[in-house]
Design an enzyme around this catalytic site. Structure first.
Site, PDB file in Angstrom:
ATOM      1  N   ARG A  33       0.824  -1.225   0.000  1.00  0.00           N
ATOM      2  CA  ARG A  33       0.000   0.000   0.000  1.00  0.00           C
ATOM      3  C   ARG A  33       0.850   1.264   0.000  1.00  0.00           C
ATOM      4  NH1 ARG A  33      -4.163  -0.967   4.780  1.00  0.00           N
ATOM      5  NH2 ARG A  33      -4.982  -3.014   4.263  1.00  0.00           N
ATOM      6  N   ARG A  37      -2.939   6.907  -0.410  1.00  0.00           N
ATOM      7  CA  ARG A  37      -3.384   7.117   0.960  1.00  0.00           C
ATOM      8  C   ARG A  37      -2.566   8.084   1.784  1.00  0.00           C
ATOM      9  NH1 ARG A  37      -6.189   1.213   1.471  1.00  0.00           N
ATOM     10  NH2 ARG A  37      -4.787   0.555  -0.148  1.00  0.00           N
ATOM     11  N   ARG A  46      -5.703  12.029  -7.080  1.00  0.00           N
ATOM     12  CA  ARG A  46      -6.579  10.858  -7.066  1.00  0.00           C
ATOM     13  C   ARG A  46      -7.967  11.191  -7.598  1.00  0.00           C
ATOM     14  NH1 ARG A  46     -10.636   9.260  -4.563  1.00  0.00           N
ATOM     15  NH2 ARG A  46     -11.148   7.179  -3.852  1.00  0.00           N
ATOM     16  N   ASP A  82      -6.440  -2.703  -7.773  1.00  0.00           N
ATOM     17  CA  ASP A  82      -7.032  -3.281  -6.567  1.00  0.00           C
ATOM     18  C   ASP A  82      -7.387  -4.737  -6.836  1.00  0.00           C
ATOM     19  OD1 ASP A  82      -8.124  -2.241  -3.761  1.00  0.00           O
ATOM     20  OD2 ASP A  82      -9.474  -3.788  -4.496  1.00  0.00           O
ATOM     21  N   TYR A 160     -15.201 -10.948  -0.019  1.00  0.00           N
ATOM     22  CA  TYR A 160     -15.954  -9.713  -0.313  1.00  0.00           C
ATOM     23  C   TYR A 160     -17.238 -10.019  -1.085  1.00  0.00           C
ATOM     24  CZ  TYR A 160     -12.021  -6.959   1.337  1.00  0.00           C
ATOM     25  OH  TYR A 160     -11.049  -6.401   2.132  1.00  0.00           O
TER      26      TYR A 160
HETATM   27  O1  CP3 Z   1      -0.078   0.670  -2.973  1.00  0.00           O
HETATM   28  C1  CP3 Z   1      -0.469  -0.456  -3.274  1.00  0.00           C
HETATM   29  O2  CP3 Z   1      -0.382  -1.430  -2.500  1.00  0.00           O
HETATM   30  C2  CP3 Z   1      -0.981  -0.702  -4.671  1.00  0.00           C
HETATM   31  C3  CP3 Z   1      -2.345  -0.674  -4.892  1.00  0.00           C
HETATM   32  C4  CP3 Z   1      -3.295  -1.556  -4.112  1.00  0.00           C
HETATM   33  C5  CP3 Z   1      -4.558  -1.083  -3.686  1.00  0.00           C
HETATM   34  N1  CP3 Z   1      -5.242  -2.129  -3.142  1.00  0.00           N
HETATM   35  C6  CP3 Z   1      -5.045   0.299  -3.857  1.00  0.00           C
HETATM   36  C7  CP3 Z   1      -6.098   0.791  -2.966  1.00  0.00           C
HETATM   37  C8  CP3 Z   1      -3.213  -2.905  -3.763  1.00  0.00           C
HETATM   38  C9  CP3 Z   1      -2.063  -3.874  -3.953  1.00  0.00           C
HETATM   39  C10 CP3 Z   1      -4.453  -3.256  -3.160  1.00  0.00           C
HETATM   40  C11 CP3 Z   1      -4.774  -4.621  -2.711  1.00  0.00           C
HETATM   41  C12 CP3 Z   1      -5.933  -4.827  -1.844  1.00  0.00           C
HETATM   42  N2  CP3 Z   1      -7.166  -4.273  -1.940  1.00  0.00           N
HETATM   43  C13 CP3 Z   1      -5.969  -5.766  -0.793  1.00  0.00           C
HETATM   44  C14 CP3 Z   1      -4.821  -6.655  -0.401  1.00  0.00           C
HETATM   45  C15 CP3 Z   1      -3.779  -5.900   0.329  1.00  0.00           C
HETATM   46  C16 CP3 Z   1      -4.022  -5.689   1.775  1.00  0.00           C
HETATM   47  O3  CP3 Z   1      -3.951  -4.532   2.165  1.00  0.00           O
HETATM   48  O4  CP3 Z   1      -4.243  -6.649   2.508  1.00  0.00           O
HETATM   49  C17 CP3 Z   1      -7.241  -5.728  -0.211  1.00  0.00           C
HETATM   50  C18 CP3 Z   1      -7.717  -6.543   0.955  1.00  0.00           C
HETATM   51  C19 CP3 Z   1      -7.996  -4.788  -0.963  1.00  0.00           C
HETATM   52  C20 CP3 Z   1      -9.415  -4.391  -0.761  1.00  0.00           C
HETATM   53  C21 CP3 Z   1      -9.488  -2.959  -0.409  1.00  0.00           C
HETATM   54  N3  CP3 Z   1      -9.434  -1.935  -1.324  1.00  0.00           N
HETATM   55  C22 CP3 Z   1      -9.533  -2.393   0.884  1.00  0.00           C
HETATM   56  C23 CP3 Z   1      -9.606  -3.170   2.189  1.00  0.00           C
HETATM   57  C24 CP3 Z   1      -9.500  -1.003   0.716  1.00  0.00           C
HETATM   58  C25 CP3 Z   1      -9.409   0.041   1.806  1.00  0.00           C
HETATM   59  C26 CP3 Z   1     -10.602   0.861   2.015  1.00  0.00           C
HETATM   60  C27 CP3 Z   1     -10.155   2.147   2.685  1.00  0.00           C
HETATM   61  O5  CP3 Z   1     -10.335   3.192   2.080  1.00  0.00           O
HETATM   62  O6  CP3 Z   1      -9.634   2.074   3.813  1.00  0.00           O
HETATM   63  C28 CP3 Z   1      -9.441  -0.726  -0.660  1.00  0.00           C
HETATM   64  C29 CP3 Z   1      -9.350   0.594  -1.294  1.00  0.00           C
HETATM   65  C30 CP3 Z   1      -8.012   0.958  -1.828  1.00  0.00           C
HETATM   66  N4  CP3 Z   1      -7.251   0.144  -2.625  1.00  0.00           N
HETATM   67  C31 CP3 Z   1      -7.325   2.202  -1.656  1.00  0.00           C
HETATM   68  C32 CP3 Z   1      -6.127   2.103  -2.391  1.00  0.00           C
HETATM   69  C33 CP3 Z   1      -5.071   3.160  -2.582  1.00  0.00           C
HETATM   70  C34 CP3 Z   1      -7.831   3.394  -0.869  1.00  0.00           C
HETATM   71  C35 CP3 Z   1      -8.841   3.990  -1.759  1.00  0.00           C
HETATM   72  C36 CP3 Z   1      -8.887   5.454  -1.900  1.00  0.00           C
HETATM   73  O7  CP3 Z   1      -7.916   6.129  -2.225  1.00  0.00           O
HETATM   74  O8  CP3 Z   1     -10.034   5.868  -1.736  1.00  0.00           O
END
Ligand code: CP3
Length: 360
Positions: A33, A37, A46, A82, A160
């Site tokens: 991640r 963020r 973004r 994602d 999910y």
């Molecule tokens: O920086 C990176 O790691 C690359 C991009 C990436 C994202 N998601 C972008 C993202 C990667 C590799 C993921 C994988 C992902 N997505 C996982 C596995 C990794 C882990 O953390 O265990 C999981 C479980 C998800 C599902 C998911 N997507 C979650 C739980 C969330 C968080 C929700 C939140 O806002 O707290 C997301 C959203 C997400 N995916 C964001 C990003 C940058 C935040 C979204 C935003 O900017 O609004």
């Protein structure tokens, strides 16, 4: 003009060497991640829509992937995408709600829902992902920085789809798994096939490593993991085995699953902060690399405490050539980017042969 074949600009990548347990001159580090963020430059570009819109725009997705590489000097770039992008792209009906995570309004409930999970055709369904990978490769490979492609593992993506959103207990998922194993395996098989073609297409586009995120697998007993999940992860790792890129396998609270997760076929096993690397190594074996495992929640602590914790992680590795430094889970939005940068500098200053003092 020389007739010698062009040399691979990634030949000296410490990240790729560590993934293969080969010697290298600095400990490689990247952060799960890392893209997004916590970075102000991320929030600036973004946009206000769903993250899926930003992922669908190669201009933005490329820039967002590059931002942490520039800022931190990490040794690998993780593609900005994602784990639910493929199921979203085939029209299952899943969105990502800011601050919540993936949400499916009509969750997966019965055999009739299998039809909603058709095979993924990356060129048609997710061409923007492949365009982003190609742009990243063109930009980063000349600088010796490999791109990590990724997919969600079937269990974590299924959780999910079945729950309809994030869960703490995975009640519906486990009920389906145990209540209708046949349907469960069909669902997992379809999701595994999607992960395979997605990973193959990212590698074809130039990704030089892949990570399979089974973030929530640690919710399972070892026996459930081996019966209901592992065969599908094995199928994924087998399918990409011959494509020549290191395969990383990651989950959280997986201490009891580490040997199984290694056995599933990964070259590198991700370790969360709860399990010391020395113990993880006993469970995984010495022929695989480990990735991890600084507790992300201490990054904002006063620097001397962070420094001691970073050194402790490196000391736990005891000079094994197969160590990729990372957090034990992802960067949280409130982590201090300056502290992350300092961690990268510290890790790079340490001797990969052990936790010697920083170079002057
Ligand atoms: O920086 C990176 O790691 C690359 C991009 C990436 C994202 N998601 C972008 C993202 C990667 C590799 C993921 C994988 C992902 N997505 C996982 C596995 C990794 C882990 O953390 O265990 C999981 C479980 C998800 C599902 C998911 N997507 C979650 C739980 C969330 C968080 C929700 C939140 O806002 O707290 C997301 C959203 C997400 N995916 C964001 C990003 C940058 C935040 C979204 C935003 O900017 O609004």
């Amino acid at each position: 003009m020389s007739d010698s074949p062009p040399t691979d600009p990634l030949a000296g990548s410490p990240f790729l060497a560590a993934c293969r347990c080969e010697p290298h001159d600095r400990i490689p580090v990247w952060f799960m991640r890392q893209a997004g963020r916590s970075l102000p430059e991320y929030l600036a570009i973004r946009g206000t829509g769903s993250i899926l819109e930003a992922v669908g725009d190669p201009d933005r997705a490329t820039e967002i992937t590059l931002q942490p590489v520039r800022r931190y000097g990490v040794d690998a770039a993780i593609l900005y995408s994602d784990i639910v992008v493929p199921v979203h792209a085939i029209g299952f009906g899943v969105e990502i709600k800011p601050g919540v995570g993936p949400v499916a309004e009509n969750p997966f409930r019965s055999a009739a829902d299998l039809e909603r999970i058709r095979p993924l055709e990356p060129d048609v369904d997710t061409p923007y992902v492949l365009e982003t990978v190609r742009r990243l490769v063109a930009e980063l490979n000349p600088h010796g920085v490999p791109v990590i492609g990724f997919a969600g593992a079937p269990f974590t993506v299924a959780s999910y789809l079945v729950e309809g959103g994030p869960s703490r207990d995975w009640l519906k998922t486990k009920s389906l798994m145990h209540g209708d194993p046949d349907l469960w395996h069909q669902l997992m098989g379809r999701l595994a096939d999607m992960a395979i073609v997605s990973l193959e297409s990212q590698i074809e586009a130039g990704a030089r490593s892949i990570q399979l995120f089974d973030s929530w697998a640690g919710a399972l007993t070892v026996s459930d993991y081996r019966q209901f999940v592992m065969p599908h992860s094995v199928a994924i790792f087998d399918a990409v085995a011959d494509l020549g890129v290191p395969r990383i396998h990651f989950g959280v609270t997986t201490g009891e699953l580490l040997s199984s997760m290694g056995e599933a076929g990964a070259d590198v096993v991700g370790v969360d902060w709860r399990t010391p690397l020395s113990i993880a190594r006993q469970r995984v074996g010495t022929d695989k690399a480990l990735q991890g495992n600084l507790d992300p929640a201490i990054v904002n602590a006063p620097w001397p405490a962070v420094e001691a914790a970073v050194r402790a992680v490196v000391a736990e590795n005891a000079g094994h050539p197969g160590h990729v430094f990372n957090l034990g889970h992802g960067v949280m939005p409130s982590l201090d980017p300056d502290a992350l940068k300092r961690i990268v500098e510290l890790v790079h200053s340490l001797d990969p042969g052990g936790s010697t003092p920083p170079r002057p």
